[in-house]
Design an enzyme around this catalytic site. Structure first.
Site, PDB file in Angstrom:
ATOM      1  N   CYS A 109      42.075  35.791  34.828  1.00 44.77           N
ATOM      2  CA  CYS A 109      42.061  35.416  33.405  1.00 44.77           C
ATOM      3  C   CYS A 109      43.436  35.527  32.757  1.00 44.77           C
ATOM      4  CB  CYS A 109      41.061  36.283  32.648  1.00 44.77           C
ATOM      5  SG  CYS A 109      39.417  36.184  33.352  1.00 44.77           S
TER       6      CYS A 109
ATOM      7  N   HIS B 100      41.966  36.149  24.938  1.00 37.76           N
ATOM      8  CA  HIS B 100      41.141  35.661  26.046  1.00 37.76           C
ATOM      9  C   HIS B 100      39.666  35.707  25.629  1.00 37.76           C
ATOM     10  CE1 HIS B 100      39.440  34.962  29.873  1.00 37.76           C
ATOM     11  NE2 HIS B 100      38.993  36.190  30.026  1.00 37.76           N
TER      12      HIS B 100
ATOM     13  N   ASN C 146      33.395  32.035  29.359  1.00 36.63           N
ATOM     14  CA  ASN C 146      34.690  32.517  29.835  1.00 36.63           C
ATOM     15  C   ASN C 146      35.200  31.549  30.897  1.00 36.63           C
ATOM     16  OD1 ASN C 146      36.767  33.845  31.121  1.00 36.63           O
ATOM     17  ND2 ASN C 146      35.686  35.795  31.348  1.00 36.63           N
TER      18      ASN C 146
HETATM   19  N1  ACO Z   1      19.817  39.144  31.192  1.00 41.24           N
HETATM   20  C1  ACO Z   1      18.910  40.091  30.873  1.00 41.24           C
HETATM   21  N2  ACO Z   1      19.089  41.401  31.139  1.00 41.24           N
HETATM   22  C2  ACO Z   1      20.234  41.760  31.745  1.00 41.24           C
HETATM   23  C3  ACO Z   1      21.240  40.820  32.098  1.00 41.24           C
HETATM   24  C4  ACO Z   1      20.982  39.448  31.810  1.00 41.24           C
HETATM   25  N3  ACO Z   1      21.861  38.473  32.095  1.00 41.24           N
HETATM   26  N4  ACO Z   1      22.260  41.478  32.691  1.00 41.24           N
HETATM   27  C5  ACO Z   1      21.944  42.780  32.687  1.00 41.24           C
HETATM   28  N5  ACO Z   1      20.711  42.951  32.132  1.00 41.24           N
HETATM   29  C6  ACO Z   1      19.983  44.196  31.914  1.00 41.24           C
HETATM   30  C7  ACO Z   1      20.376  45.266  32.901  1.00 41.24           C
HETATM   31  O1  ACO Z   1      19.637  45.144  34.083  1.00 41.24           O
HETATM   32  C8  ACO Z   1      20.029  46.525  32.135  1.00 41.24           C
HETATM   33  O2  ACO Z   1      18.649  46.736  32.218  1.00 41.24           O
HETATM   34  P1  ACO Z   1      18.038  48.242  32.298  1.00 41.24           P
HETATM   35  O3  ACO Z   1      18.431  48.858  30.990  1.00 41.24           O
HETATM   36  O4  ACO Z   1      16.594  47.970  32.432  1.00 41.24           O
HETATM   37  O5  ACO Z   1      18.688  48.868  33.474  1.00 41.24           O
HETATM   38  C9  ACO Z   1      20.341  46.156  30.673  1.00 41.24           C
HETATM   39  O6  ACO Z   1      20.333  44.713  30.636  1.00 41.24           O
HETATM   40  C10 ACO Z   1      21.660  46.682  30.179  1.00 41.24           C
HETATM   41  O7  ACO Z   1      22.659  46.375  31.168  1.00 41.24           O
HETATM   42  P2  ACO Z   1      24.167  46.689  30.938  1.00 41.24           P
HETATM   43  O8  ACO Z   1      24.956  46.265  32.125  1.00 41.24           O
HETATM   44  O9  ACO Z   1      24.309  48.105  30.472  1.00 41.24           O
HETATM   45  O10 ACO Z   1      24.471  45.719  29.704  1.00 41.24           O
HETATM   46  P3  ACO Z   1      25.766  45.634  28.820  1.00 41.24           P
HETATM   47  O11 ACO Z   1      25.419  45.845  27.407  1.00 41.24           O
HETATM   48  O12 ACO Z   1      26.907  46.441  29.391  1.00 41.24           O
HETATM   49  O13 ACO Z   1      26.137  44.099  28.949  1.00 41.24           O
HETATM   50  C11 ACO Z   1      27.691  42.686  30.100  1.00 41.24           C
HETATM   51  C12 ACO Z   1      26.464  43.575  30.231  1.00 41.24           C
HETATM   52  C13 ACO Z   1      27.398  41.550  29.135  1.00 41.24           C
HETATM   53  C14 ACO Z   1      28.068  42.127  31.459  1.00 41.24           C
HETATM   54  C15 ACO Z   1      28.835  43.567  29.515  1.00 41.24           C
HETATM   55  O14 ACO Z   1      28.984  44.758  30.248  1.00 41.24           O
HETATM   56  C16 ACO Z   1      30.132  42.834  29.467  1.00 41.24           C
HETATM   57  O15 ACO Z   1      30.314  41.912  28.697  1.00 41.24           O
HETATM   58  N6  ACO Z   1      31.114  43.238  30.295  1.00 41.24           N
HETATM   59  C17 ACO Z   1      32.339  42.540  30.408  1.00 41.24           C
HETATM   60  C18 ACO Z   1      32.226  41.556  31.509  1.00 41.24           C
HETATM   61  C19 ACO Z   1      33.176  40.403  31.403  1.00 41.24           C
HETATM   62  O16 ACO Z   1      33.594  39.984  30.341  1.00 41.24           O
HETATM   63  N7  ACO Z   1      33.494  39.839  32.540  1.00 41.24           N
HETATM   64  C20 ACO Z   1      34.239  38.653  32.546  1.00 41.24           C
HETATM   65  C21 ACO Z   1      35.204  38.598  33.606  1.00 41.24           C
HETATM   66  S1  ACO Z   1      36.580  39.542  33.383  1.00 41.24           S
HETATM   67  C22 ACO Z   1      37.372  39.110  32.049  1.00 41.24           C
HETATM   68  O17 ACO Z   1      37.435  37.973  31.693  1.00 41.24           O
HETATM   69  C23 ACO Z   1      37.928  40.204  31.318  1.00 41.24           C
END
Ligand code: ACO
Length: 316
Positions: free
Chosen positions: A108, A242, A272
């Site tokens: 990224c 970003h 993204n």
């Molecule tokens: N749909 C439904 N439920 C989901 C999904 C989904 N797509 N993904 C995860 N869950 C569930 C999990 O299983 C978990 O369930 P549980 O509580 O029963 O165990 C619950 O949702 C919470 O999961 P978390 O991983 O804690 O959710 P979080 O609030 O952290 O959100 C996310 C996850 C959106 C991936 C977040 O951590 C995030 O945005 N991280 C950054 C990732 C990113 O931007 N990556 C891009 C690439 S790198 C870059 O560009 C910087």
């Protein structure tokens, strides 16, 4: 160095959250509330090469140049079907450029890495007109059987022509080796002497660690470049970040106490698109007349590595 022209090429297909929910256990409500993303462009009938070539031609035309005026072409790409030759080399043939070409892979942060390199080349006098194309298709490396990462990304190409100027003020670029938080490993061809087992895995991501690292690196980078330029945070007209996730953008905005209207976003419509994000957002802001000559801008990008870059920039 300054940006003389920007270009964008998007795939036609728009994939909504409801469309993704047909393949994995998720919902529009979950994706919208956790990421801000509603839909994203995705490659279906197009090729990444065609998109890259289209974005390149657009940027070159807007810079008032011809493809043969380009002295150097850097393509930022994480994955495409060619491991070799470089994607830049293939796109060069499509657009009729004749200059030296190579690819960089800095995820990224790729566009800003290319800006930093271009600044060095232009300042040294080695090259005058540098084309940067960010061509990305993350949809091809995520696991479509798991809901973890496939919801986040969009496919797109964007481009910028970089030429001599006094727009770029301070650039900070850093990398901290943290491969485990975000990686994609492919299995290589068979070698009859190889004794180690190898594996192929789609994109692996520890979402929470990526989230925390992105917010802390980006906000520290932004503070540092603003101070090093001799600006105050309130002097900055626009923060072009970003577009990973609306919650990441919002957390950076709150941590730095920035007004909402100075932190534009399009992640709702684009997802993204990795290194393509910043030139896409910039192109939108230019087309909408939201950036004027003399505006003080900050760019900040971050991603796999963990690599992070920010700069101060005065629009010419
Ligand atoms: N749909 C439904 N439920 C989901 C999904 C989904 N797509 N993904 C995860 N869950 C569930 C999990 O299983 C978990 O369930 P549980 O509580 O029963 O165990 C619950 O949702 C919470 O999961 P978390 O991983 O804690 O959710 P979080 O609030 O952290 O959100 C996310 C996850 C959106 C991936 C977040 O951590 C995030 O945005 N991280 C950054 C990732 C990113 O931007 N990556 C891009 C690439 S790198 C870059 O560009 C910087």
């Amino acid at each position: 160095m300054k940006i003389s022209g920007t270009g964008v090429a998007l795939p036609q297909l728009r994939v909504t959250n409801d469309m993704i929910a047909q393949y994995v256990d998720t919902s529009d409500e979950w994706i919208s509330s956790r990421t801000g993303i509603k839909e994203r462009p995705m490659i279906s009938t197009e090729s990444l090469i065609d998109l890259g070539a289209k974005a390149a031609k657009d940027a070159i035309a807007k810079a008032g140049l011809a493809p043969t005026d380009i002295d150097l072409f850097i393509c930022s790409n994480v994955v495409n079907s060619y491991v070799t030759p470089s994607l830049a080399c293939i796109i060069q043939g499509e657009i009729g450029a004749t200059c030296p070409c190579f690819d960089i892979n800095n995820a990224c942060a790729g566009f800003m890495t290319a800006m930093d390199m271009a600044d060095g080349y232009i300042s040294s006098g080695k090259y005058k007109n540098i084309l940067v194309v960010c061509a990305e298709e993350p949809s091809r490396i995520v696991d479509w059987k798991s809901r973890d990462a496939c919801i986040l990304f969009g496919d797109a190409a964007s481009a910028a022509v970089l030429t001599a100027g006094d727009s770029l003020k301070t650039m900070k670029f850093s990398t901290k080796s943290m491969p485990d938080v975000l990686y994609y490993r492919r299995k290589l061809e068979y070698n009859p002497f190889l004794k180690k087992e190898e594996f192929n895995k789609p994109l692996q991501m520890n979402g929470r660690d990526v989230f925390k690292t992105a917010v802390s690196f980006s906000s520290a980078d932004i503070k540092e470049v603003v101070e090093a330029t001799g600006w105050k945070m309130e002097d900055v007209d626009m923060f072009v970040l970003h577009q990973a996730n609306l919650r990441i953008i919002e957390a950076i905005r709150q941590r730095l106490d920035l007004p909402d209207e100075k932190v534009p976003h399009n992640v709702e419509r684009m997802g993204n698109t990795s290194s393509a994000c910043i030139p896409i957002l910039l192109n939108e802001l230019i087309e909408a007349g939201k950036i004027k000559k003399g505006d003080k801008l900050v760019f900040s990008a971050f991603g796999a590595g963990f690599s992070s870059a920010a700069c101060t920039y005065v629009w010419e």
